[in-house]
Design a protein around this motif. Structure first.
Motif, PDB file in Angstrom:
ATOM      1  N   SER A  69       1.121  -1.142   0.190  1.00 48.62           N
ATOM      2  CA  SER A  69       0.114  -0.290   0.026  1.00 48.62           C
ATOM      3  C   SER A  69       0.384   1.445   0.111  1.00 48.62           C
ATOM      4  O   SER A  69       0.255   2.478  -0.397  1.00 48.62           O
ATOM      5  N   VAL A  70       2.101   0.979   0.170  1.00 51.68           N
ATOM      6  CA  VAL A  70       3.155   1.967   0.397  1.00 51.68           C
ATOM      7  C   VAL A  70       3.451   2.346  -0.702  1.00 51.68           C
ATOM      8  O   VAL A  70       4.173   1.593  -1.098  1.00 51.68           O
ATOM      9  N   PRO A  71       3.299   3.714  -1.688  1.00 53.59           N
ATOM     10  CA  PRO A  71       3.694   4.310  -2.618  1.00 53.59           C
ATOM     11  C   PRO A  71       4.891   3.693  -3.043  1.00 53.59           C
ATOM     12  O   PRO A  71       5.558   4.706  -2.279  1.00 53.59           O
ATOM     13  N   PHE A  72       5.963   4.068  -3.977  1.00 53.58           N
ATOM     14  CA  PHE A  72       7.619   3.182  -3.865  1.00 53.58           C
ATOM     15  C   PHE A  72       7.865   3.950  -3.926  1.00 53.58           C
ATOM     16  O   PHE A  72       9.587   3.968  -3.201  1.00 53.58           O
ATOM     17  N   ILE A  73       7.932   5.451  -4.143  1.00 53.34           N
ATOM     18  CA  ILE A  73       8.789   6.940  -4.422  1.00 53.34           C
ATOM     19  C   ILE A  73       9.056   6.688  -2.419  1.00 53.34           C
ATOM     20  O   ILE A  73       9.785   7.271  -2.204  1.00 53.34           O
ATOM     21  N   ILE A  74       7.567   6.339  -1.964  1.00 53.41           N
ATOM     22  CA  ILE A  74       8.050   6.673  -0.515  1.00 53.41           C
ATOM     23  C   ILE A  74       8.427   5.683   0.206  1.00 53.41           C
ATOM     24  O   ILE A  74       9.341   6.234   1.117  1.00 53.41           O
ATOM     25  N   LEU A  75       8.079   4.376  -0.261  1.00 57.42           N
ATOM     26  CA  LEU A  75       9.177   2.931   0.417  1.00 57.42           C
ATOM     27  C   LEU A  75      10.442   3.609   0.096  1.00 57.42           C
ATOM     28  O   LEU A  75      11.549   2.821   1.013  1.00 57.42           O
ATOM     29  N   LEU A  76      10.828   4.084  -1.651  1.00 55.79           N
ATOM     30  CA  LEU A  76      12.521   3.972  -1.536  1.00 55.79           C
ATOM     31  C   LEU A  76      13.222   5.004  -0.637  1.00 55.79           C
ATOM     32  O   LEU A  76      14.253   4.586  -0.088  1.00 55.79           O
ATOM     33  N   TYR A 164      10.053   0.787 -11.464  1.00 58.93           N
ATOM     34  CA  TYR A 164      10.528   1.126 -10.497  1.00 58.93           C
ATOM     35  C   TYR A 164      11.634   1.830  -9.675  1.00 58.93           C
ATOM     36  O   TYR A 164      12.304   2.965  -9.238  1.00 58.93           O
ATOM     37  N   SER A 165      13.013   0.813 -10.692  1.00 63.21           N
ATOM     38  CA  SER A 165      14.266   1.643 -11.057  1.00 63.21           C
ATOM     39  C   SER A 165      14.322   2.245 -11.686  1.00 63.21           C
ATOM     40  O   SER A 165      15.259   3.397 -11.562  1.00 63.21           O
ATOM     41  N   ALA A 166      13.581   2.907 -12.324  1.00 68.25           N
ATOM     42  CA  ALA A 166      13.491   4.316 -13.148  1.00 68.25           C
ATOM     43  C   ALA A 166      13.594   5.322 -11.909  1.00 68.25           C
ATOM     44  O   ALA A 166      13.601   6.618 -12.343  1.00 68.25           O
ATOM     45  N   MET A 167      12.184   4.898 -10.899  1.00 67.25           N
ATOM     46  CA  MET A 167      11.852   6.406 -10.221  1.00 67.25           C
ATOM     47  C   MET A 167      13.292   6.145  -9.163  1.00 67.25           C
ATOM     48  O   MET A 167      13.463   7.565  -8.759  1.00 67.25           O
ATOM     49  N   ALA A 168      14.222   4.875  -9.520  1.00 69.18           N
ATOM     50  CA  ALA A 168      15.508   5.226  -8.117  1.00 69.18           C
ATOM     51  C   ALA A 168      16.430   6.025  -8.756  1.00 69.18           C
ATOM     52  O   ALA A 168      16.926   6.380  -7.787  1.00 69.18           O
TER      53      ALA A 168
END
Length: 221
Positions: A69-76, A164-168
């Protein structure tokens, strides 16, 4: 002029591409190692099945849903301390792989669980009736029957990890996304931005094609 820019940045593009492959490779490996047994346990501990355990099912399901439920950018960003603890740094592809792995595990676990739910329950009941142990049922019935779905699940997870890796790149994780942000966004270089998008599209298409072919090969039904 555009071609000159691309030739000049070719080493950077090459490095970024392999950083993306590195991040996704580590993350999918961790997702399979941890997510597959998690998905198995989520299924076999459900109501009416041979290892029914509602307490475990509810707790494990809650944890899986909470992470998903946590958006990946926040989890990152939230997992930067964990990345620093494991990788010794908060930047670079190895550090980004920590957050990618954590995001991939529950995602893949749910896909595995759903793949098992598509199996005819009569097959499972027949295995139980013959006196097969839980491990034998999992190894010889569940996984072989769900193999095409699991392969498709791996494909879907890899494609999600590419995104997701692109957001990293936002936190200096490296890869194609990092290149797009540093050269395409901050320097307003549309050529680099378009090039990175094309690279990601081609990579995803290749992964999907390979996953579909493998799923057809392992499908013996």
């Amino acid at each position: 002029m555009l071609l000159d820019n691309l030739i000049e940045l070719l080493p950077e593009l090459n490095k970024a591409f392999f950083e993306t492959i590195y991040m996704v490779g580590i993350s999918i490996l961790v997702a399979i190692i941890v997510g597959l047994p998690t998905g198995v346990l989520l299924f076999v501990t459900d109501k009416g099945l041979f290892l029914e355990n509602q307490i475990f099912k509810n707790i494990a399901g809650f944890i899986v849903n909470m992470i998903r439920s946590v958006p990946f950018i926040i989890l990152l960003i939230a997992l930067l301390p964990l990345a620093n603890l494991i990788a010794g740094t908060t930047i670079g592809p190895t550090a980004a792989s920590v957050s990618l792995s954590v995001a991939a595990i529950p995602f893949f676990a749910r896909i595995v669980e759903q793949s098992f739910r598509e199996i005819d329950k009569g097959v499972i009941e027949a295995a139980v009736a013959t006196g097969a142990t839980p491990w034998m049922i999992i190894k010889d019935v569940l996984i072989p029957e769900a193999k095409p779905g699991i392969v498709q699940g791996v494909t879907i997870t890899i494609i999600s990890l590419v995104a997701y890796s692109a957001m990293a790149g936002i936190v200096g994780g490296g890869g194609v996304g990092d290149l797009a942000i540093r050269f395409g966004y901050y320097r307003y270089d549309n050529t680099i931005m378009i090039t990175t998008v094309i690279i990601l599209i081609c990579l995803v298409q290749l992964i999907q094609f390979g996953g579909d072919r493998i799923a057809r090969v392992v499908d013996k039904r």
